[in-house]
Design a protein around this motif. Structure first.
Motif, short mmCIF file in Angstrom:
data_model
loop_
_atom_site.label_atom_id
_atom_site.label_comp_id
_atom_site.label_asym_id
_atom_site.label_seq_id
_atom_site.Cartn_x
_atom_site.Cartn_y
_atom_site.Cartn_z
N LEU A 34 0.84 -1.21 0.00
CA LEU A 34 0.00 0.00 0.00
C LEU A 34 0.87 1.26 0.00
O LEU A 34 0.60 2.21 -0.75
CB LEU A 34 -0.93 0.02 1.21
CG LEU A 34 -2.08 -0.95 1.21
CD1 LEU A 34 -2.84 -0.88 2.54
CD2 LEU A 34 -3.03 -0.68 0.05
N TYR A 35 1.90 1.27 0.84
CA TYR A 35 2.79 2.43 0.91
C TYR A 35 3.47 2.65 -0.43
O TYR A 35 3.50 3.78 -0.94
CB TYR A 35 3.84 2.20 2.02
CG TYR A 35 4.85 3.32 2.11
CD1 TYR A 35 4.56 4.49 2.79
CD2 TYR A 35 6.11 3.20 1.51
CE1 TYR A 35 5.49 5.52 2.88
CE2 TYR A 35 7.03 4.22 1.58
CZ TYR A 35 6.72 5.38 2.27
OH TYR A 35 7.64 6.39 2.34
N ARG A 36 4.01 1.59 -1.00
CA ARG A 36 4.71 1.68 -2.29
C ARG A 36 3.77 2.24 -3.35
O ARG A 36 4.12 3.15 -4.12
CB ARG A 36 5.23 0.31 -2.69
CG ARG A 36 6.08 0.33 -3.94
CD ARG A 36 6.52 -1.07 -4.35
NE ARG A 36 7.44 -1.68 -3.40
CZ ARG A 36 7.19 -2.80 -2.72
NH1 ARG A 36 6.06 -3.45 -2.87
NH2 ARG A 36 8.08 -3.29 -1.90
N SER A 37 2.55 1.73 -3.40
CA SER A 37 1.57 2.18 -4.38
C SER A 37 1.20 3.65 -4.17
O SER A 37 1.14 4.43 -5.13
CB SER A 37 0.31 1.31 -4.28
OG SER A 37 -0.69 1.79 -5.12
N LEU A 42 1.59 9.47 -5.56
CA LEU A 42 1.94 10.83 -5.16
C LEU A 42 3.01 11.42 -6.07
O LEU A 42 2.92 12.57 -6.49
CB LEU A 42 2.39 10.88 -3.71
CG LEU A 42 1.29 10.75 -2.67
CD1 LEU A 42 1.89 10.61 -1.28
CD2 LEU A 42 0.35 11.93 -2.73
N ARG A 43 4.02 10.63 -6.40
CA ARG A 43 5.07 11.13 -7.30
C ARG A 43 4.47 11.48 -8.66
O ARG A 43 4.80 12.52 -9.24
CB ARG A 43 6.18 10.10 -7.45
CG ARG A 43 7.08 10.03 -6.23
CD ARG A 43 8.25 9.12 -6.46
NE ARG A 43 7.80 7.73 -6.48
CZ ARG A 43 8.47 6.72 -5.92
NH1 ARG A 43 9.61 6.93 -5.33
NH2 ARG A 43 8.01 5.50 -5.96
N SER A 69 11.29 11.02 -3.65
CA SER A 69 11.35 9.67 -4.23
C SER A 69 12.41 8.82 -3.53
O SER A 69 12.17 7.65 -3.22
CB SER A 69 11.65 9.75 -5.73
OG SER A 69 10.59 10.36 -6.41
N ASP A 70 13.57 9.42 -3.30
CA ASP A 70 14.65 8.69 -2.62
C ASP A 70 14.24 8.28 -1.21
O ASP A 70 14.52 7.17 -0.77
CB ASP A 70 15.92 9.52 -2.59
CG ASP A 70 16.56 9.69 -3.95
OD1 ASP A 70 16.19 8.95 -4.90
OD2 ASP A 70 17.43 10.59 -4.08
N VAL A 76 10.92 1.97 1.74
CA VAL A 76 10.52 0.66 1.20
C VAL A 76 11.63 -0.36 1.44
O VAL A 76 11.37 -1.49 1.86
CB VAL A 76 10.16 0.76 -0.29
CG1 VAL A 76 10.05 -0.61 -0.93
CG2 VAL A 76 8.87 1.55 -0.48
N ALA A 77 12.87 0.03 1.18
CA ALA A 77 14.00 -0.88 1.39
C ALA A 77 14.12 -1.28 2.86
O ALA A 77 14.32 -2.46 3.18
CB ALA A 77 15.29 -0.25 0.90
N HIS A 78 13.98 -0.31 3.75
CA HIS A 78 14.05 -0.59 5.19
C HIS A 78 12.93 -1.54 5.61
O HIS A 78 13.18 -2.52 6.33
CB HIS A 78 13.98 0.71 5.99
CG HIS A 78 13.96 0.49 7.47
ND1 HIS A 78 15.08 0.12 8.17
CD2 HIS A 78 12.94 0.56 8.36
CE1 HIS A 78 14.75 -0.03 9.45
NE2 HIS A 78 13.46 0.23 9.59
#
Length: 112
Positions: A34-37, A42-43, A69-70, A76-78
């Motif tokens: 959900l966060y990734r999407s 948003l971007r 974005s970074d 997401v990586a964390h």
């Protein structure tokens, strides 16, 4: 370690622990998706707005969009690493459950 009166009690407790751990992992995966999407949306929205307002090519706008974005990518990586840790903990728990079951069976003299 808690002592169980029967093998069935031990196995029931293990089943409950496994279900709880699986739900945690599934929930974490779900919320990460959900966060990734949402971050992707948003971007895209910010870029579209910037293009409409004529600032999409402005270095300041692009720099801030890249920073956001970074940050999202780092989050997401964390979270992905943390989910991996949860999966490792789950595997360790399964091994511990097997050892506990084997100990109970050995104490009872069962060979199964």
């Amino acid at each position: 370690m808690v002592t169980y009166r029967t093998l069935a009690e031990l196995e029931d407790a293990h089943d409950q622990e496994r279900r709880t751990a699986q739900r945690r992992i599934e929930s974490a995966d779900h919320y990460l998706d959900l966060y990734r999407s949402r971050m992707f949306q948003l971007r895209e929205t910010f870029y579209t707005l910037g293009a409409r307002e004529g600032v999409a090519d402005d270095p300041g706008f692009r720099k801030e969009l890249q920073r956001v974005s970074d940050t999202a990518d780092e989050n997401v990586a964390h979270a992905g690493r943390r989910i991996g840790e949860l999966e490792e903990e789950y595997s360790a728990m399964l091994r511990e459950h097997d050892e506990q079951r084997d100990c109970v069976l050995a104490e009872r003299g069962d060979t199964d």
